[in-house]
Design an enzyme around this catalytic site. Structure first.
Site, PDB file in Angstrom:
ATOM      1  N   HIS A   8       0.827  -1.208   0.000  1.00  0.00           N
ATOM      2  CA  HIS A   8       0.000   0.000   0.000  1.00  0.00           C
ATOM      3  C   HIS A   8       0.861   1.257   0.000  1.00  0.00           C
ATOM      4  O   HIS A   8       1.610   1.513   0.950  1.00  0.00           O
ATOM      5  CB  HIS A   8      -0.890  -0.038   1.254  1.00  0.00           C
ATOM      6  CG  HIS A   8      -1.925   1.015   1.319  1.00  0.00           C
ATOM      7  ND1 HIS A   8      -2.200   1.707   2.483  1.00  0.00           N
ATOM      8  CD2 HIS A   8      -2.775   1.518   0.385  1.00  0.00           C
ATOM      9  CE1 HIS A   8      -3.176   2.553   2.273  1.00  0.00           C
ATOM     10  NE2 HIS A   8      -3.542   2.476   1.010  1.00  0.00           N
ATOM     11  N   ARG A   9       0.789   2.030  -1.070  1.00  0.00           N
ATOM     12  CA  ARG A   9       1.606   3.254  -1.228  1.00  0.00           C
ATOM     13  C   ARG A   9       3.095   2.940  -1.070  1.00  0.00           C
ATOM     14  O   ARG A   9       3.860   3.707  -0.487  1.00  0.00           O
ATOM     15  CB  ARG A   9       1.179   4.335  -0.249  1.00  0.00           C
ATOM     16  CG  ARG A   9      -0.313   4.635  -0.274  1.00  0.00           C
ATOM     17  CD  ARG A   9      -0.710   5.694   0.734  1.00  0.00           C
ATOM     18  NE  ARG A   9      -2.124   5.558   1.098  1.00  0.00           N
ATOM     19  CZ  ARG A   9      -2.710   6.174   2.113  1.00  0.00           C
ATOM     20  NH1 ARG A   9      -2.008   7.005   2.865  1.00  0.00           N
ATOM     21  NH2 ARG A   9      -3.977   5.980   2.385  1.00  0.00           N
ATOM     22  N   GLU A  35       0.729  -0.644  -4.830  1.00  0.00           N
ATOM     23  CA  GLU A  35      -0.410   0.248  -5.033  1.00  0.00           C
ATOM     24  C   GLU A  35       0.041   1.676  -4.779  1.00  0.00           C
ATOM     25  O   GLU A  35       0.804   1.943  -3.852  1.00  0.00           O
ATOM     26  CB  GLU A  35      -1.544  -0.125  -4.061  1.00  0.00           C
ATOM     27  CG  GLU A  35      -2.829   0.667  -4.241  1.00  0.00           C
ATOM     28  CD  GLU A  35      -2.878   1.960  -3.436  1.00  0.00           C
ATOM     29  OE1 GLU A  35      -3.804   2.770  -3.669  1.00  0.00           O
ATOM     30  OE2 GLU A  35      -1.995   2.183  -2.580  1.00  0.00           O
ATOM     31  N   ASP A  37      -1.014   6.210  -5.845  1.00  0.00           N
ATOM     32  CA  ASP A  37      -2.068   7.173  -6.144  1.00  0.00           C
ATOM     33  C   ASP A  37      -1.529   8.289  -7.031  1.00  0.00           C
ATOM     34  O   ASP A  37      -0.394   8.738  -6.847  1.00  0.00           O
ATOM     35  CB  ASP A  37      -2.582   7.803  -4.845  1.00  0.00           C
ATOM     36  CG  ASP A  37      -2.787   6.777  -3.737  1.00  0.00           C
ATOM     37  OD1 ASP A  37      -3.854   6.150  -3.720  1.00  0.00           O
ATOM     38  OD2 ASP A  37      -1.869   6.604  -2.907  1.00  0.00           O
ATOM     39  N   HIS A  50      -0.884  10.644  -2.055  1.00  0.00           N
ATOM     40  CA  HIS A  50      -2.213  10.164  -1.696  1.00  0.00           C
ATOM     41  C   HIS A  50      -3.231  11.291  -1.506  1.00  0.00           C
ATOM     42  O   HIS A  50      -4.319  11.276  -2.080  1.00  0.00           O
ATOM     43  CB  HIS A  50      -2.169   9.323  -0.424  1.00  0.00           C
ATOM     44  CG  HIS A  50      -3.520   8.831   0.009  1.00  0.00           C
ATOM     45  ND1 HIS A  50      -4.317   9.530   0.898  1.00  0.00           N
ATOM     46  CD2 HIS A  50      -4.225   7.744  -0.346  1.00  0.00           C
ATOM     47  CE1 HIS A  50      -5.448   8.875   1.073  1.00  0.00           C
ATOM     48  NE2 HIS A  50      -5.425   7.789   0.323  1.00  0.00           N
ATOM     49  N   GLU A 112      -4.097   4.042  -8.579  1.00  0.00           N
ATOM     50  CA  GLU A 112      -5.394   4.616  -8.232  1.00  0.00           C
ATOM     51  C   GLU A 112      -5.465   6.062  -8.698  1.00  0.00           C
ATOM     52  O   GLU A 112      -4.619   6.884  -8.331  1.00  0.00           O
ATOM     53  CB  GLU A 112      -5.636   4.567  -6.723  1.00  0.00           C
ATOM     54  CG  GLU A 112      -6.944   5.216  -6.326  1.00  0.00           C
ATOM     55  CD  GLU A 112      -7.165   5.332  -4.830  1.00  0.00           C
ATOM     56  OE1 GLU A 112      -8.052   6.113  -4.427  1.00  0.00           O
ATOM     57  OE2 GLU A 112      -6.438   4.672  -4.068  1.00  0.00           O
ATOM     58  N   LYS A 114      -6.984   9.495  -8.204  1.00  0.00           N
ATOM     59  CA  LYS A 114      -7.619  10.178  -7.075  1.00  0.00           C
ATOM     60  C   LYS A 114      -8.543  11.282  -7.577  1.00  0.00           C
ATOM     61  O   LYS A 114      -8.278  12.475  -7.400  1.00  0.00           O
ATOM     62  CB  LYS A 114      -6.550  10.734  -6.145  1.00  0.00           C
ATOM     63  CG  LYS A 114      -5.616   9.684  -5.566  1.00  0.00           C
ATOM     64  CD  LYS A 114      -6.334   8.774  -4.576  1.00  0.00           C
ATOM     65  CE  LYS A 114      -6.681   9.519  -3.320  1.00  0.00           C
ATOM     66  NZ  LYS A 114      -7.253   8.637  -2.275  1.00  0.00           N
ATOM     67  N   ASP A 229      -0.009  -2.214   4.454  1.00  0.00           N
ATOM     68  CA  ASP A 229       1.139  -1.346   4.734  1.00  0.00           C
ATOM     69  C   ASP A 229       2.382  -2.145   5.092  1.00  0.00           C
ATOM     70  O   ASP A 229       3.489  -1.595   5.111  1.00  0.00           O
ATOM     71  CB  ASP A 229       0.825  -0.405   5.908  1.00  0.00           C
ATOM     72  CG  ASP A 229      -0.301   0.567   5.625  1.00  0.00           C
ATOM     73  OD1 ASP A 229      -0.609   0.790   4.436  1.00  0.00           O
ATOM     74  OD2 ASP A 229      -0.866   1.116   6.593  1.00  0.00           O
TER      75      ASP A 229
END
Length: 244
Positions: A8-9, A35, A37, A50, A112, A114, A229
């Site tokens: 995640h990120r 992943e 953003d 993000h 993703e 945003k 995470d």
């Protein structure tokens, strides 16, 4: 089925999120996917962060959409996490893609858009221009909380896997599933925990799956993937529960 582990990120739990060091860490840990953003700057550049503002993760203030790329690049995106990572910068989408190519990363790249709070004009086309027609080593997946972005991306690249993100409302996700615009749902782990039945043809990758209990729950359910995470923690648990 082996459940995919998506960082995640980047490895957000141990590195400043959405930075090159976070993405390198995820690759080094052996995460099955990354992943991240994307937003649009004032001068139309695709930047990886993000929040809609730079306030939380940098030493600056203000909206991404109100800043040029040059202004964004001056911000420290690492010191908020630890002084060890001071002077990390907010990367562009192209810089992240270049890193994955350089590292020969064969995992999932989940981007993703945003666009659920700010409707960045033309962002889908700009993303497409960066990610079209290349023989990339990674497997591209698009996701968004905004159904319109998913629809536009599907028109531009119908061959690319897409997923609907949601916390509670599944109306758009169900509609897109029926039309085969999306292949996966990316719901919150809280939503998953509160629902017993899912559409049989829809694969799930819940977010953000961090606790040992939630990780084990998802592995027992044999979900397609989890977004976490802490990839290393999840990898250790997966090895015990699902093998390699």
């Amino acid at each position: 089925m082996i459940t995919q582990i998506i960082a995640h990120r980047g490895s957000k739990g141990v590195r400043p999120e959405n930075t090159i060091v976070a993405f390198n860490k995820a690759i080094d840990e052996g995460a099955d996917g990354i992943e991240t953003d994307v937003h649009l700057s004032k001068d139309g550049k695709l930047v990886i962060i993000h929040d809609e503002t730079v306030n939380r993760t940098t030493d600056g203030e203000g909206r991404i959409f109100d800043k040029t790329l040059a202004e964004i690049k001056k911000l420290d995106a690492g010191a908020y996490f630890s002084e060890k990572y001071a002077n990390e910068r907010i990367p562009t989408l192209q810089e992240v893609v270049d890193l994955l190519i350089q590292r020969k990363y064969h995992g999932i790249f989940n981007l993703e858009l945003k666009t659920d709070k700010i409707k960045y004009p033309g962002i889908e086309q700009k993303v497409y221009e960066v990610l079209k027609g290349e023989d990339f080593p990674f497997h591209l997946v698009y996701s968004s909380f905004n159904p319109k972005s998913i629809s536009v991306l599907h028109q531009l690249q119908p061959e690319v896997e897409a997923a609907s993100l949601f916390k509670i409302n599944t109306k758009a996700a169900r509609r897109f599933s029926r039309r085969r615009i999306i292949q996966e749902w990316h719901p919150s782990i809280a939503w998953v925990r509160s629902h017993r039945f899912f559409l049989p043809h829809v694969q799930l990758r819940p977010w953000t799956v961090n606790s040992e209990d939630d990780i084990k729950y998802c592995f027992k359910k044999n979900f397609k993937g989890i977004i976490t995470d802490y990839p290393t923690r999840a990898l250790k648990i997966r090895k015990k529960m699902q093998g390699e």
